[in-house]
Design an enzyme around this catalytic site. Structure first.
Site, PDB file in Angstrom:
ATOM      1  N   ASP A   1     -20.290 -12.244  24.565  1.00 25.88           N
ATOM      2  CA  ASP A   1     -18.498 -11.432  24.037  1.00 25.88           C
ATOM      3  C   ASP A   1     -18.350 -12.248  23.202  1.00 25.88           C
ATOM      4  O   ASP A   1     -17.465 -13.559  24.049  1.00 25.88           O
ATOM      5  CB  ASP A   1     -18.774 -10.298  25.201  1.00 25.88           C
ATOM      6  CG  ASP A   1     -17.640  -9.718  24.071  1.00 25.88           C
ATOM      7  OD1 ASP A   1     -17.879  -9.343  22.971  1.00 25.88           O
ATOM      8  OD2 ASP A   1     -16.503 -10.029  23.931  1.00 25.88           O
TER       9      ASP A   1
ATOM     10  N   TYR B   1     -10.731 -14.826  18.904  1.00 26.97           N
ATOM     11  CA  TYR B   1     -10.564 -15.588  19.492  1.00 26.97           C
ATOM     12  C   TYR B   1     -10.425 -17.346  19.263  1.00 26.97           C
ATOM     13  O   TYR B   1     -11.699 -17.837  18.583  1.00 26.97           O
ATOM     14  CB  TYR B   1     -11.508 -15.587  20.997  1.00 26.97           C
ATOM     15  CG  TYR B   1     -11.266 -14.806  21.106  1.00 26.97           C
ATOM     16  CD1 TYR B   1     -10.847 -13.603  21.946  1.00 26.97           C
ATOM     17  CD2 TYR B   1     -13.319 -14.221  22.350  1.00 26.97           C
ATOM     18  CE1 TYR B   1     -10.698 -12.799  22.603  1.00 26.97           C
ATOM     19  CE2 TYR B   1     -13.351 -13.076  23.341  1.00 26.97           C
ATOM     20  CZ  TYR B   1     -12.194 -11.665  22.986  1.00 26.97           C
ATOM     21  OH  TYR B   1     -12.377 -11.519  23.729  1.00 26.97           O
TER      22      TYR B   1
ATOM     23  N   LYS C   1     -16.176  -7.985  17.639  1.00 26.29           N
ATOM     24  CA  LYS C   1     -15.575  -7.060  17.549  1.00 26.29           C
ATOM     25  C   LYS C   1     -14.469  -7.390  16.108  1.00 26.29           C
ATOM     26  O   LYS C   1     -14.716  -8.462  14.846  1.00 26.29           O
ATOM     27  CB  LYS C   1     -13.707  -7.557  18.729  1.00 26.29           C
ATOM     28  CG  LYS C   1     -14.505  -7.332  20.093  1.00 26.29           C
ATOM     29  CD  LYS C   1     -13.989  -8.007  20.898  1.00 26.29           C
ATOM     30  CE  LYS C   1     -14.034  -7.591  22.434  1.00 26.29           C
ATOM     31  NZ  LYS C   1     -14.629  -9.586  22.271  1.00 26.29           N
TER      32      LYS C   1
END
Length: 344
Positions: free
Chosen positions: A56, A61, A87
């Site tokens: 994931d 990030y 995401k």
């Protein structure tokens, strides 16, 4: 009973199945310390060699760094051999002051400027940008990222972005991608209780990636959120089983809880849990990893790691047998809620 880290569980009512143990990639983003490319590659190689097949990530990030590093490790692997999720909710662009730009959240983050946007065009752009950063032309699921009070501060802003996701067409893009078979599931990453009901009032969700409110230290999500997920056939993935640190390190000096230095009451509670662990010869990290997976709506847990040894330890902890008497003592001492499932 030990938990098989490779066993697959259904994600809601979708066609997606995920292994019980995955890898969250925040640490590939250099949040607190710089890592060389060789070090990042070593973590991914260790994960693959240990049998981890669920990864994931998110554009957030490292301001896109994690997607680059993860994609480099995966793009030559057989695509059908692993599950990959990322995401939406932020888009990235070149900053106006390219030379002087800095973003303090990520020690090694890339120098791109973010913008929160949950509308139609931004969701489509975020999805396509992620594919190119990853070097892969499919992902298995997309999660709506950080649409909550932690990042947006006020209820008004949260409502604004929920409206944007709804009336602005962002969720429709996700539905269209799922209908077309480009993704298998739609999720949302949350940090606080209260958001799951708001999402389920408006949207047909497959899963929630829960970062904090269901750990060995905090079971407030039992009060309604997890029951609501069960009633709606929605799954949960646990994103921070170590509560951002302290359940892996123990009550050491400077231990972190909820992404900041742990308060004295939390440190004291962890010390008491550690005493129970010692009496039953159960590593604290093993209890922390296994505990959420006993709840019937939890499909997987995805701890992060910034060293190969941590990957290997996580796999071993999940496979370790924990006696029922351990959970019973935690409940009897008031250290774990009596209604929390523990596989008994």
């Amino acid at each position: 009973m030990p938990i098989d880290p490779t066993a697959k569980r259904n994600v809601g009512r979708s066609t997606l199945k995920v292994p019980t143990l995955g890898l969250g990639t925040v640490f590939l983003a250099d949040p607190d310390a710089l890592h060389t490319e060789a070090e990042a590659d070593a973590v991914m190689e260790a994960a693959w060699n240990a049998g981890v097949r669920y990864f994931d990530t998110a554009p957030w990030y490292g301001n896109t760094l994690a997607e680059h590093r993860l994609g480099r490790a995966l793009w030559r692997r057989p695509r059908e051999s692993f599950v990959l999720t990322t995401k939406i909710g932020r888009t990235y662009r070149r900053p106006k002051d390219a030379a002087g730009f800095d973003f303090p959240r990520w020690k090694g983050g890339l120098k791109f400027e973010l913008r929160f946007d949950y509308g139609r065009d931004a969701v489509q752009r975020s999805y396509e940008d992620s594919l190119q950063r990853l070097g892969l032309n499919t992902v298995d699921a997309l999660a709506i990222h950080d649409l909550d009070l932690r990042f947006h501060q006020t209820e008004e802003k949260v409502k604004h972005y929920l409206d944007q996701l709804d009336g602005g067409g962002g969720f429709r893009v996700l539905e269209d991608l799922k209908r077309a078979g480009e993704i298998k599931a739609i999720g949302a990453g949350i940090n606080h209780t209260g958001m799951i009901p708001q999402f389920l009032e408006r949207f047909a969700m497959d899963y929630f990636l829960v970062a904090m409110p269901y750990t060995l230290l905090d079971q407030q999500a039992l009060d309604g959120e997890l029951a609501l997920c069960a009633a709606r056939g929605v799954s949960v993935v646990i994103g921070a089983p170590f509560a951002s640190g302290i359940l892996a390190t123990g009550a050491v000096r400077g231990a972190r809880y909820r992404y900041v230095t742990a308060e004295p009451d939390i440190v004291d509670k962890v010390k008491r849990i550690e005493a129970v662990c010692a009496r039953h010869a159960v590593p604290l990290a093993a209890a922390a990893l296994q505990f959420p997976l006993f709840h019937p709506v939890v499909a997987a847990t995805i701890p992060g790691a910034d060293a190969p040894a941590q990957i290997e330890a996580n796999v071993a902890h999940l496979q370790r047998a924990i006696p029922p008497a351990f959970w019973a003592e935690l409940k009897g001492a008031g250290l774990l809620r009596a209604d929390a499932p523990t596989g008994d």
